[in-house]
Design a protein around this motif. Structure first.
Motif, short mmCIF file in Angstrom:
data_model
loop_
_atom_site.label_atom_id
_atom_site.label_comp_id
_atom_site.label_asym_id
_atom_site.label_seq_id
_atom_site.Cartn_x
_atom_site.Cartn_y
_atom_site.Cartn_z
N ASN A 129 0.66 -1.30 -0.08
CA ASN A 129 0.01 0.22 0.11
C ASN A 129 0.78 1.18 -0.01
O ASN A 129 1.77 1.37 0.95
N SER A 160 -8.83 -6.38 5.00
CA SER A 160 -7.30 -5.88 5.36
C SER A 160 -7.05 -6.74 6.52
O SER A 160 -5.88 -6.99 6.89
N VAL A 169 1.92 -7.75 4.17
CA VAL A 169 1.27 -6.60 3.96
C VAL A 169 2.39 -5.43 4.40
O VAL A 169 2.58 -5.66 5.66
N SER A 171 2.75 -1.18 4.36
CA SER A 171 2.33 0.06 4.06
C SER A 171 3.26 1.15 4.24
O SER A 171 4.06 1.23 5.12
N SER A 188 -0.88 -3.74 8.79
CA SER A 188 0.14 -4.11 8.19
C SER A 188 1.20 -4.88 9.00
O SER A 188 1.22 -5.00 9.93
N SER A 191 5.42 -1.25 8.42
CA SER A 191 5.16 0.05 7.81
C SER A 191 6.20 1.04 7.69
O SER A 191 7.05 0.89 8.75
#
Lengths: 522, 73
Positions: A129, A160, A169, A171, A188, A191
């Motif tokens: 993301n 999510s 994931v 970010s 996430s 990040s």
């Protein structure tokens, strides 16, 4: 008759989408030192690997004959791409179009759930993301004619949440981020925030000023100093957008594609039998003095392979990924430069990182030099016990192999966090190691108070008792009792660990898949 | 000249002062040593310059995040 007119129309519309919010908005965005979302995606991925989805989505205007007269692209760009040859789902808000807010599409493209998150879920591939959006706006009420309950319709956060147990994931906070996009950033595994241009908060300076009359710059409220160094809301800092992309690639290099696979093995060319002489003298003989644990780690893991997670938050514990003979490991180490004393931030960081390793089947190496949990009224008020015990609880539940390398101190509840009581409980110690419920200094006074106070010379008696207990604290005595599995020459640490990391790969392959954990964390 | 606040990263008491006003220091130099939980924790300046002020004396209690010295670049 062919379909060429329609195909031409398709290409014209695709070209319009490439313009983002138009030359003026793009120039303004560039002037702030920021790349457009399209430029960001191109800079991050393997060259030419982006396959966009939903490029035609947006708001169109037509004349009376039904011809397109104007087109505003959807303020979100997404698709699949490759990073280091592996497929990823990737998307980001287009800030040049109404600050990346929603546009009322039939189906959300991404950002908070949406197609790109469904794609990452269905295809079991990592999601990246690139966040640069300000979230909801009161304008929605004007557009819809009514107000909405948070989490309505296409909110998407439930997807999510699903992703956190399935695929990596990432970010990146690349602009001022509030509300829903803030939530997306935190949901996430890792990040990162770009220094200067990235901020994150529950609500921005105008809302804070309205609430408290306090005027703050957005960087004071949610820049890297607050969000990364102080709060640990975001994990790492990037000095620039380019640095941000390099760190994302680096993080993903340690990750598997999903929980059913293992991370890729990368041959570093570093000999397994490399034994650094400096390890024999890196720990000072005085237990009071500090030394550089990161340097110590660097001498043991594959050369140049250590990537630190949350380097500026909860600094008493160092967490990061590295490779041993090419295989990914998670490192949790005490940081003697700040005493290695576990405060509530360090405990939270250790628990989170342990869970991250466990989720993706990454074995953990613990390097202990921990005098204990931080004591005192300030620390108790910060719930050090609850945070410390929560980290222990998470440690008890891991299913990956864990090694303890006891470098120096290993005391109390925090020391227990550097052992693997839920698994093999495999502890190797250096000759400099010492352990117990609490250090002899201070501990003697608590345990023998009456005896010391009634002695003719209390100070001398206290010293005598300390000396006696210190003789018993030799790690060799513990090894004789097989209460520690081995004491090793510090220089042998790398070959010793590499052999076991190689040997445990079969265990990792035997337990792939999602992990469901029971119980209520304290 | 930039005025840089150097903070203690940990709660404890001042064990030793390693620098005094007027000293030239480089990034990574230890200005003060804090004693916390029987450990000596260095307070390090991240920026080089001249020590302008040392705001604590030996045996003073220090809180996490407290400014203990000022360095001018």
């Amino acid at each position: 008759m062919s379909w060429l007119p329609e195909i031409e129309e398709l290409h014209r519309r695709r070209a319009l989408a490439e313009d983002c919010g138009g030359p003026e908005a793009v120039a303004k965005h560039h002037a702030q030192g920021k790349l457009t979302v399209r430029e960001r995606i191109a800079a991050l991925i393997d060259p030419g690997s982006f396959r966009e989805v939903g490029k035609l989505a947006g708001k169109a205007s037509y004349d009376a004959e039904g011809r397109l007269t104007a087109f505003e692209p959807a303020p979100y760009v997404m698709g699949i791409a490759r990073i280091d040859g592996r497929p990823v789902a990737i998307g980001g808000e287009d800030y040049t179009i109404r600050a990346g807010t929603g546009f009322g599409s039939d189906r959300r493209k991404g950002g908070q759930g949406g197609f790109i998150e469904d794609l990452a879920y269905e295809y079991r591939m990592p999601l990246v993301n690139l966040i640069d959006g300000t979230g909801g706006t009161v304008n929605t009420a004007r557009r819809k004619g009514y107000t909405v309950v948070p989490g309505y319709g296409q909110d998407g956060m439930e997807r999510s949440v699903d992703l956190l147990g399935i695929v990596p994931v990432v970010s990146a906070v690349m602009g001022t981020t509030a509300g829903g996009p803030s939530m997306r950033a935190i949901l996430s595994h890792w990040s990162i925030m770009v220094k200067g241009s990235g901020q994150i908060f529950a609500a921005g300076p105008p809302v804070v000023e309205r609430a408290f009359g306090q005027r703050l710059h957005k960087d004071e409220l949610g820049g890297t100093r607050v969000a990364v160094d102080t709060a640990g809301t975001i994990d790492n800092v990037a000095e620039s957008e380019q640095d941000c992309f390099e760190q994302i690639r680096r993080f993903l290099s340690y990750m598997p594609q999903n929980v059913w696979e293992l991370p890729p093995v990368v041959d570093s060319g570093d000999p397994v039998d490399r034994c650094e002489d400096a390890l024999a003298s890196i720990v000072p003989r005085s237990g009071r003095q500090a030394y550089n644990m990161k340097k110590l780690i660097g001498m043991i893991v594959d050369r140049g392979s250590f990537f630190e997670i949350q380097p500026t938050f909860g600094r008493a514990v160092i967490t990061g990924f590295a490779r041993m003979n090419g295989k990914v490991v998670g490192i949790v180490a005490s940081n003697p430069m700040v005493g290695g004393i576990v405060d509530y931030k360090a405990a939270r960081k250790q628990g989170h990182f342990t869970e991250l390793c466990d989720m993706f089947n990454i074995p953990i190496i613990l390097f202990a030099d921990v005098p204990g949990l931080m004591v005192g009224v300030e620390s108790e008020s910060d719930a050090i016990l609850r945070e410390g015990v929560r980290a222990r609880f998470i440690g008890f539940q891991v299913s990956v192999p864990v090694f303890s390398v006891l470098i120096r101190k290993c005391y109390g509840v925090a020391g227990g966090g550097f052992t693997d009581r839920g698994g093999l409980n495999f502890k190797i110690a250096w000759p400099s190691a010492e352990w117990g419920s609490l250090p002899v200094e201070g501990g003697v006074k608590a345990a023998y108070r009456r005896e010391i106070e009634s002695a003719p010379d209390p100070a001398a008696r206290e010293k005598e008792l300390e000396a006696e207990l210190k003789r018993l604290a030799s790690p060799f005595r513990t090894a004789e009792a097989f209460a520690v599995e081995d004491i090793i020459d510090p220089r042998e640490t790398r070959p010793y660990l590499c052999q076991f990391i190689d040997a445990l790969q079969g265990r990792l392959r035997s337990q792939l898949g999602p992990k469901f954990k029971s119980g209520v964390r304290p | 000249m930039a005025r840089i606040e150097v903070k203690s990263e940990i709660t404890g008491t001042v064990w030793q002062l390693k620098a005094k006003p007027g000293d030239k220091v480089e990034s990574g130099d230890t200005l003060i040593v804090i004693e916390s939980m029987i450990m000596e924790i260095p307070v390090i300046t991240e920026d080089g310059g001249t020590v302008k002020e040392i705001l604590v004396k030996e045996k003073d209690p220090v809180a996490e995040g407290q400014v203990v010295a000022i360095v001018e670049e």
